[in-house]
Motif scaffolding. Structure first.
Motif, PDB file in Angstrom:
ATOM      1  N   GLN A  54       0.423  -0.027   0.764  1.00 18.28           N
ATOM      2  CA  GLN A  54       1.789  -0.166   0.261  1.00 18.28           C
ATOM      3  C   GLN A  54       2.619  -1.047   1.164  1.00 18.28           C
ATOM      4  N   TYR A  74       4.286   4.725  -8.582  1.00 20.09           N
ATOM      5  CA  TYR A  74       4.466   3.513  -7.799  1.00 20.09           C
ATOM      6  C   TYR A  74       5.368   2.513  -8.523  1.00 20.09           C
ATOM      7  N   LEU A 103      -3.276   2.499  -6.056  1.00 20.10           N
ATOM      8  CA  LEU A 103      -1.817   2.414  -6.082  1.00 20.10           C
ATOM      9  C   LEU A 103      -1.304   1.995  -7.447  1.00 20.10           C
TER      10      LEU A 103
END
Lengths: 293, 435
Positions: free
Chosen positions: A268, A67, A61
């Motif tokens: 997430q 992101y 991520l």
């Protein structure tokens, strides 16, 4: 004399607290623990095979520039929505609090949008502002503004902020109105007798007395923007154009539900959960000091 | 009307609640809207009236991607529908899910239904079959991308010949714009399907290695070739004054054609039903444009649309019903009618031959356009089809980068390079989960 109610023994208090505990465990702790577990796995969409990968989902991520961009977008989006939905609600509440004709009807009408599901709200706004479908988009284009939320990120963001704000104004309005009605008339009248104008009365008497409500709404609104707006984003912009309206929660939804990447999506949502917990803690630690109960 | 159907539903509810009428229900989840939704409802109704043992129940589940996700979520929750309509880009996802699906060739064999895979058009079944030729899903609504033309507006703008190549389309777009179409000279739906996937096949340029994924999941994207960059750059240049105007990732903006806003519009041939119902002008569809300087272009197009997947874990009786329903759908007359009304391709050779023999295409050349595109040349490695894992996500990434280029945020080359490297990451993830 002690003020607290005293229960002898443990049975009754436990019994009384049990339903609440059960609900919290079943609907919060259990799903949250599932999300944490899921974030350490890599699974196919159908859940037929899974592999333990440790922190790999998290590390992956933080390698994505998308992101970080989603984080920035979230900050912009949530501050705008929080600001507009609270200030509009406060303005409407102070007006509705006055003794006006058909006041009840106005109040009811203002509360209505809250009953609309986020996705429906999104569709309503699409019908008004979609560059080709929109009933209001045509006049906007006719007066020479090149309205195009499909390619212009700023336009898309404006559209989103409008719809997310509209959806939440009712909720904030309801609480502000209740808060206003709890302020004793005599205090305001005393201010008026001392010669303070309406603006002065509002900022020195009403607003400070509303501070607990405002604080509560700030926390609730931030949580709303962080967790509940993905339905609107999905219907209005789908995170586009070029990912410029992809917020953190929409990315969770898009990667997990649309993309079938459950591990990454769970990672997430765990990060999102941590951010919101931290944010709420900061609010209580620093903002709450300014609140007078 | 409303009342009558309500009463009917009530009466039916009462009837089915008694065990005397024990029908086996077959759930069919689909993504068809507008005129095509009516077609689905009518097919189910016809089948239900044709026999007493099974009842097909249709549910609309949103756009293609939503329907696929609804099916996956339902499977995980243990109550998947029997039949799930999945668009062509979901094929690899479904194929990778062994155990979640019941292959169609096996279903038909188990149920003892007559089934000959060779009766179906190879351009279509190739997409849905294993290397051994075993048909995994049942082709339902196959389409290809065509260029829809508003003949009235073209004439008004002084475009006397329908454009065949991209440079001609650009010229026509400029003329249309000058003639008052100032918000849209030409446009397309399905950003990635039109500008990357079909463009690659039509020009015999690889979109990825390993025959675009048909030969294995360890494929790598290659759609940042000079041709792809040139095409995107052209669109970027024309977007500036709206000679080309972007219409989104899906089909939501197809109405721009039927309303007359865009006079040249690339989208699925399955759009036919809606054009026929709504367009108040003389329209036609022609093959997609090509770049004449690319040797051998045009090649052949690839299919789009969707197929019906049968989900695993159902009872033998239910599967029998599904098999009977598929046989019902394959019926030549029914397929021919379906093709002639919806604009989707006939899935069987017999239905194609029948339509051809009836002289239908002379009166309706529009419906032969996608067939001509698909069979234009013998398919090559680059034009047989696509099979990428997590293709839904890849399409979003590609569209995102196309949008960034069109909005002027990055040069066309950078956008495509980024799309390729992001897509490759997604492919590697999929490869790991199906291992």
């Amino acid at each position: 004399m002690e003020k607290r109610a005293h229960f002898s023994g443990w049975t009754l208090p436990l019994l009384l607290i049990l339903p609440q505990m059960a609900i919290t465990v079943i609907f919060f702790y259990w799903p949250a623990s599932q999300a944490i577990w899921q974030s350490f796995l890599r699974e196919d969409a159908f859940g037929l095979s899974s592999e333990f990968v440790g922190f790999e989902n998290y590390l992956g991520l933080f390698e994505q520039p998308e992101y970080y961009r989603a984080m920035v977008t979230t900050v912009i989006f949530s501050s705008l929505v929080a600001f507009f939905s609270m200030s509009c609600a406060l303005l409407l509440a102070t007006q509705a609090d006055k003794n006006i004709r058909a006041g009840h009807a106005f109040k009811t009408l203002l509360i209505w949008p809250y009953a609309v599901a986020p996705a429906i709200a999104g569709v309503l706004w699409i019908f008004m502002f979609h560059p080709t479908l929109g009933t209001l988009a045509r006049p906007i284009r006719a007066i020479g503004i090149d309205w195009n939320p499909m390619l212009n990120g700023t336009h898309a963001m404006i559209l989103l902020v409008l719809s997310a704000t509209w959806k939440h104004v009712s909720y904030n309005f309801l609480f502000f109105l209740a808060g206003l009605q709890a302020i004793p008339r005599s205090v305001i009248e005393a201010g008026a007798i001392d010669g303070a104008g309406p603006m002065r009365r509002f900022w020195t008497i009403v607003f400070p007395l509303l501070s607990p409500t405002t604080f509560f709404l700030l926390v609730v609104t931030v949580v709303y923007v962080f967790f509940e707006t993905f339905g609107i984003i999905d219907a209005v912009t789908g995170g586009g154009p070029a990912g410029q309206t992809t917020t953190l929660v929409y990315k969770v939804y898009a990667d997990g539900r649309l993309g079938g990447d459950l591990g990454g999506s769970a990672a997430q949502s765990v990060i999102l959960m941590i951010i919101v917990i931290a944010l709420t803690a900061i609010q209580f630690r620093y903002v709450e000091r300014k609140v007078q109960y | 009307m409303m009342k009558k159907s309500l009463l009917g539903a009530l009466a039916f509810g009462l009837a089915t609640s008694t065990s005397a009428f024990a029908q086996t229900e077959i759930q069919w989840w689909h993504a068809m809207t507008g005129a095509n939704n009516d077609v689905v409802n009518r097919l189910a109704e016809e089948f239900n009236n044709s026999q007493k043992d099974y009842k097909v129940v249709v549910s609309y589940k949103g756009q293609y991607a939503d329907t696929l996700n609804a099916g996956i979520a339902a499977f995980r929750a243990g109550n998947a529908p029997h039949i799930l309509q999945v668009f062509e880009v979901g094929t690899a996802t479904m194929m990778g899910a062994k155990g979640a699906i019941k292959p169609v060739y096996q279903l038909m064999a188990d149920a003892g239904e007559k089934f000959d895979p060779k009766a179906y058009l190879p351009a279509i079944t190739g997409y849905y079959s294993t290397a051994k030729g075993e048909m995994l899903s049942f082709p339902f609504n196959s389409s290809s991308m065509v260029m829809w033309i508003n003949k009235d507006e073209l004439k008004k703008a002084g475009v006397n010949e329908i454009p065949k190549t991209w440079p001609e389309v650009f010229e026509a777009g400029k003329k249309l714009k000058a003639a008052g179409h100032d918000t849209c000279g030409f446009s397309n739906a399905w950003a990635s399907w039109a500008n990357i996937e079909q463009l690659s096949a039509w020009h015999n340029v690889p979109m990825a290695t390993k025959a675009n994924g048909l030969d294995g999941f360890d494929t790598e994207m290659k759609f940042n070739s000079p041709l792809h960059v040139k095409h995107l750059q052209n669109l970027v240049d024309l977007q500036k004054d709206k000679t080309y105007d972007y219409s989104g990732r899906d089909s939501k903006s197809e109405g721009r054609f039927t309303s007359g806003e865009c006079a040249i519009f690339l989208t699925s041939s399955g759009f036919y039903g809606n054009v026929k119902a709504n367009a108040k002008f003389d329209f036609t569809s022609v093959p997609m444009p090509y770049y004449p300087d690319v040797q051998g272009a045009p090649q052949n197009s690839i299919i789009g649309g969707a197929s019906l997947w049968v989900m695993g874990g159902k009872s033998a009786d239910e599967y029998k019903g599904v098999a009977k329903f598929f046989t019902f759908l394959s019926d030549t007359d029914r397929q021919a009618k379906l093709h002639q009304e919806s604009g989707y391709l006939p899935i069987t050779k017999a239905a194609y031959e029948k339509t051809k023999a009836s002289g239908f295409y002379e009166k309706n050349p529009v419906l032969e356009t996608p067939l001509k595109e698909l069979t234009n040349k013998e398919p090559t490695e680059n034009s047989r089809g696509l099979r990428f894992g997590n293709m839904v996500q890849i399409r979003d990434v590609v569209s995102e980068e196309i949008e960034a280029a069109l909005a002027g945020q990055k040069p066309a080359k950078d956008a495509l390079d980024a799309a390729v490297s992001r897509s490759n990451q997604i492919l590697r993830q999929f490869e790991r989960t199906v291992r």
